[in-house]
Design a protein around this motif. Structure first.
Motif, mmCIF file in Angstrom:
data_model
loop_
_atom_site.group_PDB
_atom_site.id
_atom_site.type_symbol
_atom_site.label_atom_id
_atom_site.label_comp_id
_atom_site.label_asym_id
_atom_site.label_seq_id
_atom_site.Cartn_x
_atom_site.Cartn_y
_atom_site.Cartn_z
ATOM 1 N N ASP A 9 56.969 95.209 42.896
ATOM 2 C CA ASP A 9 57.106 94.529 44.181
ATOM 3 C C ASP A 9 55.938 94.960 45.064
ATOM 4 O O ASP A 9 55.871 96.112 45.496
ATOM 5 C CB ASP A 9 58.445 94.904 44.820
ATOM 6 C CG ASP A 9 58.713 94.216 46.144
ATOM 7 O OD1 ASP A 9 57.813 93.538 46.682
ATOM 8 O OD2 ASP A 9 59.834 94.383 46.658
ATOM 9 N N LEU A 10 55.021 94.031 45.337
ATOM 10 C CA LEU A 10 53.841 94.330 46.158
ATOM 11 C C LEU A 10 54.120 93.970 47.610
ATOM 12 O O LEU A 10 54.139 92.797 47.975
ATOM 13 C CB LEU A 10 52.636 93.548 45.647
ATOM 14 C CG LEU A 10 52.111 93.951 44.276
ATOM 15 C CD1 LEU A 10 50.979 93.031 43.852
ATOM 16 C CD2 LEU A 10 51.666 95.399 44.282
ATOM 17 N N GLY A 11 54.334 94.993 48.423
ATOM 18 C CA GLY A 11 54.708 94.797 49.824
ATOM 19 C C GLY A 11 56.214 94.768 49.952
ATOM 20 O O GLY A 11 56.781 93.859 50.545
ATOM 21 N N CYS A 12 56.863 95.795 49.432
ATOM 22 C CA CYS A 12 58.333 95.813 49.341
ATOM 23 C C CYS A 12 59.025 95.981 50.685
ATOM 24 O O CYS A 12 60.222 95.714 50.795
ATOM 25 C CB CYS A 12 58.800 96.889 48.373
ATOM 26 S SG CYS A 12 58.462 98.582 48.908
ATOM 27 N N ASP B 213 54.346 99.731 49.265
ATOM 28 C CA ASP B 213 54.149 99.270 50.632
ATOM 29 C C ASP B 213 53.236 100.251 51.340
ATOM 30 O O ASP B 213 53.260 101.459 51.048
ATOM 31 C CB ASP B 213 55.467 99.134 51.391
ATOM 32 C CG ASP B 213 55.359 98.135 52.529
ATOM 33 O OD1 ASP B 213 55.835 96.998 52.357
ATOM 34 O OD2 ASP B 213 54.781 98.487 53.571
ATOM 35 N N ALA C 238 48.145 98.038 47.932
ATOM 36 C CA ALA C 238 48.384 97.309 46.685
ATOM 37 C C ALA C 238 47.169 97.341 45.755
ATOM 38 O O ALA C 238 47.309 97.563 44.546
ATOM 39 C CB ALA C 238 48.784 95.872 46.983
ATOM 40 N N SER D 281 55.833 89.252 45.252
ATOM 41 C CA SER D 281 55.433 89.588 46.610
ATOM 42 C C SER D 281 56.064 88.570 47.554
ATOM 43 O O SER D 281 55.718 87.392 47.511
ATOM 44 C CB SER D 281 53.902 89.540 46.715
ATOM 45 O OG SER D 281 53.472 89.773 48.028
ATOM 46 N N GLY E 120 54.337 89.655 51.282
ATOM 47 C CA GLY E 120 53.708 90.951 51.070
ATOM 48 C C GLY E 120 52.219 90.836 50.778
ATOM 49 O O GLY E 120 51.517 89.981 51.327
ATOM 50 N N PHE F 240 55.524 84.685 44.182
ATOM 51 C CA PHE F 240 55.287 85.092 45.560
ATOM 52 C C PHE F 240 55.710 83.996 46.519
ATOM 53 O O PHE F 240 55.833 82.835 46.152
ATOM 54 C CB PHE F 240 53.821 85.475 45.803
ATOM 55 C CG PHE F 240 52.839 84.359 45.625
ATOM 56 C CD1 PHE F 240 52.435 83.594 46.712
ATOM 57 C CD2 PHE F 240 52.294 84.089 44.377
ATOM 58 C CE1 PHE F 240 51.514 82.572 46.554
ATOM 59 C CE2 PHE F 240 51.369 83.074 44.212
ATOM 60 C CZ PHE F 240 50.980 82.314 45.304
#
Length: 178
Positions: free
Chosen positions: A54-57, A77, A103, A119, A122, A148
């Motif tokens: 998860d990119l930008g959780c 994050d 990230a 994402s 994110g 995303f």
């Protein structure tokens, strides 16, 4: 990107509800609208056990939901404030690992492979795709899915989406780029 802007955002954003309209304590949400949109099926994951990134959780709600389904989830994050909230609510989940990291740096430094990368508002929204997408591709297993979502652009505001985040007088007003 500056973590201070995301820390400010994290302090002003309302926390995720305790339950959704169906009474579930964890759920996947792709949109800014409550109880709306598709679920985890978009990620096309096999039943349980796969690794997911998860990119930008943020506060970790989507990552936590996947962890409760048996997936091994890495949440990334840049915001210390958002990750503190995520650890406070979801830190007990054994399949969830949360990292305060940019990230691009995380994807550059890790050797891990993932069955899916996602994402939701994110890093995919705010990071140069010419830099981010090749890094994601290197970390996805063959057949893996990048999913995303992001909000539509602000009319007349292409590039800088700084209006979404409150700033102090000493903070750069151009830190959130889309």
């Amino acid at each position: 990107m500056h973590a201070a802007a995301w820390d400010t955002y994290g302090r002003t954003r309302p926390a995720r509800r305790e339950v959704n309209a169906h009474g579930d304590t964890t759920w996947f949400n792709w949109t800014q609208h409550a109880d709306h949109g598709p679920g985890v099926e978009v990620l096309q994951l096999p039943t349980g056990g796969d690794r997911v990134l998860d990119l930008g959780c943020g506060e970790g709600g989507n990552a936590a939901h996947l962890a409760t389904l048996g997936y091994h989830v890495e949440g990334i994050d840049i915001s210390r404030v958002q990750l503190a909230a995520a650890r406070g609510r979801w830190g007990h989940l054994p399949n969830l690992r949360l990292h305060q990291e940019d990230a691009v740096r995380y994807l550059t430094d890790t050797d891990a492979e993932f069955g899916s990368v996602f994402s939701v508002f994110g890093a995919v929204w705010f990071t140069d795709p010419a830099v981010l997408l090749p890094l994601i591709r290197r970390r996805l297993r063959p057949g893996g899915v990048l999913g995303f979502s992001q909000r539509p652009p602000v009319e007349g505001c292409y590039g800088c989406q700084a209006s979404y985040i409150d700033r102090g007088p000493d903070q750069d007003p151009h830190v959130v780029r889309r």
